[in-house]
Design an enzyme around this catalytic site. Sequence first.
Site, PDB file in Angstrom:
ATOM      1  N   LYS A   1       0.718  -1.172   0.056  1.00 31.80           N
ATOM      2  CA  LYS A   1       0.033  -0.130  -0.059  1.00 31.80           C
ATOM      3  C   LYS A   1       0.950   1.286   0.004  1.00 31.80           C
ATOM      4  O   LYS A   1       1.903   1.333   0.366  1.00 31.80           O
ATOM      5  CB  LYS A   1      -0.973   0.096   1.231  1.00 31.80           C
ATOM      6  CG  LYS A   1      -2.014  -1.012   0.902  1.00 31.80           C
ATOM      7  CD  LYS A   1      -3.446  -0.476   0.415  1.00 31.80           C
ATOM      8  CE  LYS A   1      -4.328  -1.669   0.274  1.00 31.80           C
ATOM      9  NZ  LYS A   1      -5.017  -1.732   1.414  1.00 31.80           N
TER      10      LYS A   1
ATOM     11  N   ARG B   1      -4.275 -10.291   3.912  1.00 24.36           N
ATOM     12  CA  ARG B   1      -4.560 -10.244   2.464  1.00 24.36           C
ATOM     13  C   ARG B   1      -3.416  -9.472   1.709  1.00 24.36           C
ATOM     14  O   ARG B   1      -3.017  -8.328   2.119  1.00 24.36           O
ATOM     15  CB  ARG B   1      -5.916  -9.235   2.155  1.00 24.36           C
ATOM     16  CG  ARG B   1      -6.313  -9.289   0.762  1.00 24.36           C
ATOM     17  CD  ARG B   1      -7.571  -8.168   0.473  1.00 24.36           C
ATOM     18  NE  ARG B   1      -7.930  -8.384  -0.752  1.00 24.36           N
ATOM     19  CZ  ARG B   1      -7.444  -7.505  -1.844  1.00 24.36           C
ATOM     20  NH1 ARG B   1      -6.561  -6.564  -1.298  1.00 24.36           N
ATOM     21  NH2 ARG B   1      -8.107  -7.684  -3.054  1.00 24.36           N
TER      22      ARG B   1
END
Length: 284
Positions: A228, A262
């Site tokens: 991210k 995840r």
Amino acid sequence: MVRFPETWAIGRRSLDLSRRPCIMGILNVTPDSFSDGNSFFSREKAVDRALEMEAEGADIIDIGGESTRPNAAPVDEQEELRRVIPVIEGLAGRLKIPISIDTYKASVAGAALAAGAEIVNDISGLSFDSRMAEVVAVAGSGLVVMHTRGNPLEMQANTAYGDIIAEITASLRGSLALAASAGIAADRIAVDPGIGFGKSVAGNLEIVRRLAEFAELGRPVLVGPSRKSFIGKVLGRESDERVYGTAAVVAVALVNGASIFRVHDVKEMRDVADMARALSRPGA
């Protein structure tokens, strides 16, 4: 001390989260996802990658046909179905681990569940499509409810919070109430605080530091930090150079209570999560 649940009922089976951390491998069947867009856009490549992730130690394969990165344009229902259903059908009878469908559209979720998926991963926490809760309830599938602020086009417009954990917790409580009202059993739900969805760099870091506070929701916690942008901003790294930063977040998140991760880099994060668990729970 409040403890997180150690089982998660999904579809026709239950995952034992006490045995080892759960790794959810990301499979984006999209041309524009932020990290791996177009890498697995064909059915054949997607099926091969899912089987590879299973061999690398994934416990779940999360298939998505619409990018939900910040500022991503929406994809219509028919295009999303065209992308994901052939992949799910191609994995039927070949994949031993469960499939999750990453969608906020009830029609896509329903078709994916009919094709063999066992979990619905809804970034909207049941808020974007009023029919989603009923679809999940009827199917008896597993469910992930995530916190976000608005859709991907607008979610980064406001990342200021008073008490970020209190606000996320309140929102997730609302999602759990929607699920309960539709008849979804609590043991079928995991919660996701939504790292990277309507949060600043500081907000994402605070979520990871304070994950233990989500234990009051009484559900397993999933986190999705993989590659991210907040990792890139802290370290000054591009998306394909964030594996070590992701590893650090996974390790700290596990120590603070998360049990489902995840990630893109399944093999590496399998080792990170297993080692972090061995260090944090000796003798377990």
